[in-house]
Design an enzyme around this catalytic site. Structure first.
Site, PDB file in Angstrom:
ATOM      1  N   LYS A  22       0.870  -1.400   0.109  1.00 21.27           N
ATOM      2  CA  LYS A  22      -0.167   0.002  -0.164  1.00 21.27           C
ATOM      3  C   LYS A  22       0.788   1.276  -0.022  1.00 21.27           C
ATOM      4  CE  LYS A  22      -1.828   1.850   4.000  1.00 21.27           C
ATOM      5  NZ  LYS A  22      -1.555   3.244   4.168  1.00 21.27           N
ATOM      6  N   ASN A  23       1.940   1.332   1.047  1.00 17.66           N
ATOM      7  CA  ASN A  23       2.544   2.445   1.128  1.00 17.66           C
ATOM      8  C   ASN A  23       3.477   2.892   0.044  1.00 17.66           C
ATOM      9  OD1 ASN A  23       1.186   2.988   3.432  1.00 17.66           O
ATOM     10  ND2 ASN A  23       2.938   2.793   4.841  1.00 17.66           N
ATOM     11  N   CYS A 117      -5.154  13.423  13.127  1.00 17.00           N
ATOM     12  CA  CYS A 117      -5.185  12.038  12.611  1.00 17.00           C
ATOM     13  C   CYS A 117      -5.444  11.225  13.770  1.00 17.00           C
ATOM     14  CB  CYS A 117      -4.199  11.531  11.778  1.00 17.00           C
ATOM     15  SG  CYS A 117      -4.071   9.847  11.686  1.00 17.00           S
ATOM     16  N   ARG A 122       0.436  14.496  13.545  1.00 16.93           N
ATOM     17  CA  ARG A 122       1.174  14.416  12.194  1.00 16.93           C
ATOM     18  C   ARG A 122       1.344  15.815  11.164  1.00 16.93           C
ATOM     19  NH1 ARG A 122      -1.286   8.807   9.900  1.00 16.93           N
ATOM     20  NH2 ARG A 122       0.693   8.322   9.253  1.00 16.93           N
ATOM     21  N   ASP A 306       4.401   0.555  12.136  1.00 12.28           N
ATOM     22  CA  ASP A 306       3.339  -0.018  11.571  1.00 12.28           C
ATOM     23  C   ASP A 306       3.171  -1.471  12.081  1.00 12.28           C
ATOM     24  OD1 ASP A 306       2.699   2.058  10.413  1.00 12.28           O
ATOM     25  OD2 ASP A 306       3.069   1.854   8.241  1.00 12.28           O
ATOM     26  N   ARG A 398      -8.619  -0.101   4.765  1.00 10.23           N
ATOM     27  CA  ARG A 398      -7.844   0.721   3.727  1.00 10.23           C
ATOM     28  C   ARG A 398      -6.562   0.060   3.527  1.00 10.23           C
ATOM     29  NH1 ARG A 398      -6.598   4.631   7.451  1.00 10.23           N
ATOM     30  NH2 ARG A 398      -5.069   4.949   5.732  1.00 10.23           N
TER      31      ARG A 398
HETATM   32  C1  UD1 Z   1       4.275   6.696   6.457  1.00 10.88           C
HETATM   33  C2  UD1 Z   1       3.250   5.848   6.403  1.00 10.88           C
HETATM   34  C3  UD1 Z   1       2.774   5.385   7.672  1.00 10.88           C
HETATM   35  C4  UD1 Z   1       3.793   5.108   8.721  1.00 10.88           C
HETATM   36  C5  UD1 Z   1       4.590   6.096   8.903  1.00 10.88           C
HETATM   37  C6  UD1 Z   1       5.860   6.133   9.666  1.00 10.88           C
HETATM   38  C7  UD1 Z   1       2.637   6.071   4.015  1.00 10.88           C
HETATM   39  C8  UD1 Z   1       1.183   6.425   3.247  1.00 10.88           C
HETATM   40  N1  UD1 Z   1       2.202   5.919   5.542  1.00 10.88           N
HETATM   41  O1  UD1 Z   1       3.374   7.917   7.193  1.00 10.88           O
HETATM   42  O2  UD1 Z   1       1.849   4.164   7.490  1.00 10.88           O
HETATM   43  O3  UD1 Z   1       3.278   4.631   9.821  1.00 10.88           O
HETATM   44  O4  UD1 Z   1       5.225   6.629   7.534  1.00 10.88           O
HETATM   45  O5  UD1 Z   1       6.956   4.800   9.257  1.00 10.88           O
HETATM   46  O6  UD1 Z   1       3.643   5.836   3.550  1.00 10.88           O
HETATM   47  N2  UD1 Z   1       6.556  14.611  11.107  1.00 10.88           N
HETATM   48  C9  UD1 Z   1       6.935  15.818  11.268  1.00 10.88           C
HETATM   49  N3  UD1 Z   1       6.720  16.913  10.285  1.00 10.88           N
HETATM   50  C10 UD1 Z   1       6.484  16.606   9.172  1.00 10.88           C
HETATM   51  C11 UD1 Z   1       6.191  15.262   8.842  1.00 10.88           C
HETATM   52  C12 UD1 Z   1       6.283  14.255   9.722  1.00 10.88           C
HETATM   53  O7  UD1 Z   1       7.023  16.469  12.632  1.00 10.88           O
HETATM   54  O8  UD1 Z   1       6.333  17.464   8.185  1.00 10.88           O
HETATM   55  C13 UD1 Z   1       6.624  13.722  12.158  1.00 10.88           C
HETATM   56  C14 UD1 Z   1       5.431  12.793  12.570  1.00 10.88           C
HETATM   57  O9  UD1 Z   1       4.570  13.633  13.442  1.00 10.88           O
HETATM   58  C15 UD1 Z   1       5.858  11.674  13.076  1.00 10.88           C
HETATM   59  C16 UD1 Z   1       7.118  11.335  12.086  1.00 10.88           C
HETATM   60  O10 UD1 Z   1       7.499  12.651  11.731  1.00 10.88           O
HETATM   61  O11 UD1 Z   1       6.062  11.742  14.350  1.00 10.88           O
HETATM   62  C17 UD1 Z   1       7.080  10.278  11.006  1.00 10.88           C
HETATM   63  O12 UD1 Z   1       5.783  10.766  10.315  1.00 10.88           O
HETATM   64  P1  UD1 Z   1       5.893  10.381   8.577  1.00 10.88           P
HETATM   65  O13 UD1 Z   1       7.211   9.496   8.206  1.00 10.88           O
HETATM   66  O14 UD1 Z   1       5.824  11.616   7.923  1.00 10.88           O
HETATM   67  O15 UD1 Z   1       4.898   9.503   8.309  1.00 10.88           O
HETATM   68  P2  UD1 Z   1       4.008   9.449   7.207  1.00 10.88           P
HETATM   69  O16 UD1 Z   1       4.620   9.765   6.150  1.00 10.88           O
HETATM   70  O17 UD1 Z   1       2.575  10.404   7.312  1.00 10.88           O
END
Ligand code: UD1
Length: 418
Positions: A22-23, A117, A122, A306, A398
Site C-alpha cells: 500500500k505505502n 489524525c 502528524r 506499523d 484501507r
Molecule cells: C508513513 C506511512 C505510515 C507509517 C509512517 C512511519 C505512508 C502512506 N504512510 O506515514 O504507514 O506509519 O510513515 O513509518 O507511507 N513529522 C513531522 N513533520 C512533518 C512530517 C512528519 O514532524 O512534516 C513527524 C510525524 O509527526 C511523525 C514522524 O515525523 O512523528 C514520522 O511521520 P512520517 O514519516 O511523515 O509519516 P507518514 O509519512 O505520514
C-alpha cells in the site's frame, strides 16, 4: 458498517500470497501525475486507499483504467484540476502526496490540509519547508496548502525529521526541477526506494535512494513506463505474527524477506523457527514456546511503527513481560484499551507499554480505531476464547487486501458481518 466475527483457537497452517505494498502504491500513483504519457502499474493491492487515490486522480482529469488483476493504467495527459479536495484528503492523509508532483509539473497545487489524525498530530512542516527551499510560494489559506512556483529549482535540503511521505513529496518535486537537489536526513524505507525506482524507470535521475542522502538531477520531462510494485512488508509481518501466536506453520509467498529483517529477528527471539528464500518466508511455531519480546519503534531499518500494535498482541499472550516503546507517533496506543477489555495485562506509561503475558485472552466486542490497531484486534480475536466482534473495520479495508479470505484460507474462523 461491516464487522468481523472471529472465533479464536485455530492453529494457522498453509500459505499466503502477499499483496503489493500500500505505502509504495500510493506515492507511485501520485507520481503518475509527473508525465503526460500513459503509465502502467502492476501488483497493485485492491484496497480502499488505492480506490481513494484513483478517485483523486480521476477528479483531477487523469484517465484511469483498472485492468484484470489490479493492473492500473494512468493517463495524466490532461490535468484540469490541480487540487486535492477536503472530502478525499480527510479519509486518506496520503493524498498530500499529490502536492510535490502537481507543483513539479504544473507549478501549482492546492491540497487540503490533512488535519489531525487518530494516531497523532502528524504535521507537514517537512513538506512545506522543502518545497519553499526549491522556490515555491506556499501559503495556508482556508484550510488548503496553496503552493505556486514558476519552475522549481534544485536545493540542498536537510529535513528536520525523518518523514516518509515528506521525503517522497520532495523527491517527486525535485525530479522535474531545474538543477540538482540534495535531500538529507531522507527516509530510507523500502517504499521510498520503490518510488525512486519507479521515477528512474520514467527517466528521472536519482542516486542514493534507500540511504539518508539522495541526489536528484532535474530533467525536462519524464516518460511513460510499466512498473511492478514491491510486496507489502507490513501485511507480511502481520500474517507472520498471526501464525506465531496461534502456534501455527505458515509460508508467505511473493514477499521480500530483506525488508523484514528486524521483524524476523524479533519473531525468532519470540521462539519462532524461520526460514527464508529469495521471495518466501516460512515460520514454524508448532510445539514451541512463545516468549515476550521488547520492542522499540524506529525509522527504517529499525522496528516499524506499523508493526507495533501486532507485537503488543504477541506479547499479550506470550510467556513473560515486555516493554513496547513507540518512538514515531504519539498516541499510537489506541488498541491497548480494547485489548485490556479482552483480558490483556498492559500498563501504559508515557510512550511505553508494559505488557505481561496472560494464559488466555477472552472474546469481546471491540472497536477498530486506525489501520494497524484494527489488525491487532483481529490478531487478538484469533487467540481469544469465544467470538470476538471487531467493529469499524473500514480501517482494515484501507490497508489489508481480503484479510478475512486470506486468514480463512489458512484455517482461521473469521467472517464478515455486513
Ligand atoms: C508513513 C506511512 C505510515 C507509517 C509512517 C512511519 C505512508 C502512506 N504512510 O506515514 O504507514 O506509519 O510513515 O513509518 O507511507 N513529522 C513531522 N513533520 C512533518 C512530517 C512528519 O514532524 O512534516 C513527524 C510525524 O509527526 C511523525 C514522524 O515525523 O512523528 C514520522 O511521520 P512520517 O514519516 O511523515 O509519516 P507518514 O509519512 O505520514
Amino acid at each position: 458498517m461491516d464487522k468481523l466475527a472471529i472465533t479464536g483457537g485455530a492453529q494457522l497452517e498453509g500459505s499466503v500470497t502477499i499483496s503489493g505494498a500500500k505505502n509504495a502504491t500510493l506515492p507511485i500513483l501520485a507520481a503518475t501525475l509527473l508525465t503526460d504519457e500513459p503509465v502502467c502499474i502492476s501488483n497493485v493491492p485492491h484496497l480502499q486507499d488505492v480506490t481513494t487515490t484513483i478517485e483523486l486522480l480521476g477528479r483531477m482529469g487523469a484517465k484511469v483504467t483498472v485492468h484484470e488483476q489490479m493492473e492500473i493504467e494512468v493517463d495524466a495527459a490532461e490535468i484540469t484540476e490541480r487540487q486535492a479536495p477536503y472530502d478525499l484528503v480527510k479519509t486518506m492523509r496520503a493524498s498530500i502526496l499529490v502536492l510535490g508532483p502537481l507543483l513539479g509539473r504544473f507549478g501549482e497545487a492546492d491540497v487540503s490540509l490533512p488535519g489531525g489524525c487518530a494516531i497523532g498530530a502528524r504535521p507537514i512542516d517537512v513538506h512545506v519547508k522543502g518545497l519553499q527551499a526549491m522556490g515555491a510560494d506556499v501559503d495556508i489559506i482556508d484550510g488548503y496548502i496553496r503552493a505556486r512556483a514558476q519552475r522549481l529549482h534544485g536545493a540542498h535540503i536537510v529535513m528536520d525529521v525523518v518523514s516518509v511521505t515528506g521525503t517522497e513529496n520532495l523527491l517527486m518535486a525535485a525530479v522535474l526541477a531545474e538543477g540538482e537537489t540534495i535531500l538529507e536526513n531522507a527516509a530510507k524505507e523500502p517504499e521510498v526506494e520503490d518510488l525512486a525506482e519507479f521515477l528512474i524507470s520514467m527517466g528521472a535521475s536519482i542516486s542514493g535512494a534507500g540511504s539518508s542522502k539522495m541526489t536528484v538531477r532535474g530533467v525536462e520531462r519524464l516518460h511513460g513506463t510499466n512498473y511492478r510494485v514491491q510486496p507489502d512488508r507490513i501485511e507480511a509481518g502481520t500474517f507472520l505474527v498471526a501464525a506465531a501466536i496461534t502456534g501455527g506453520h505458515l509460508r508467505l509467498k511473493k514477499v521480500n524477506p530483506s525488508h523484514l529483517e528486524n521483524v524476523l529477528q524479533k519473531l525468532q527471539q519470540a521462539g519462532a523457527s524461520i526460514e527464508i528464500g529469495d521471495d518466501w518466508i516460512e515460520l514454524d511455531m508448532r510445539g514451541r514456546e512463545l516468549k515476550s519480546v521488547d520492542i522499540s519503534t524506529e525509522v527504517y531499518p529499525g522496528f516499524p511503527t506499523d508493526m507495533q500494535a501486532q507485537f503488543v498482541v504477541l506479547d499479550a499472550v506470550a510467556n513473560g513481560a515486555a516493554a513496547v516503546t513507540e518512538n514515531i507517533f504519539e498516541n499510537r496506543f489506541m488498541h491497548i484499551p480494547e485489548l485490556q477489555r479482552m483480558g490483556a495485562n498492559i500498563s501504559l506509561s508515557g510512550n511505553t507499554a508494559v505488557v505481561r503475558g496472560v494464559n488466555q485472552l477472552k472474546a469481546a466486542p471491540v472497536m477498530a480505531t486506525d489501520l494497524r490497531a484494527s489488525a491487532s484486534l483481529v490478531l487478538a480475536g484469533l487467540v481469544a476464547e469465544g467470538e470476538t466482534i471487531v467493529d469499524r473495520i473500514y480501517h482494515i479495508d484501507r490497508g489489508y487486501e481480503c484479510i478475512e479470505e486470506k486468514l480463512r484460507q489458512i484455517g482461521a474462523q473469521i467472517r464478515r458481518l455486513p
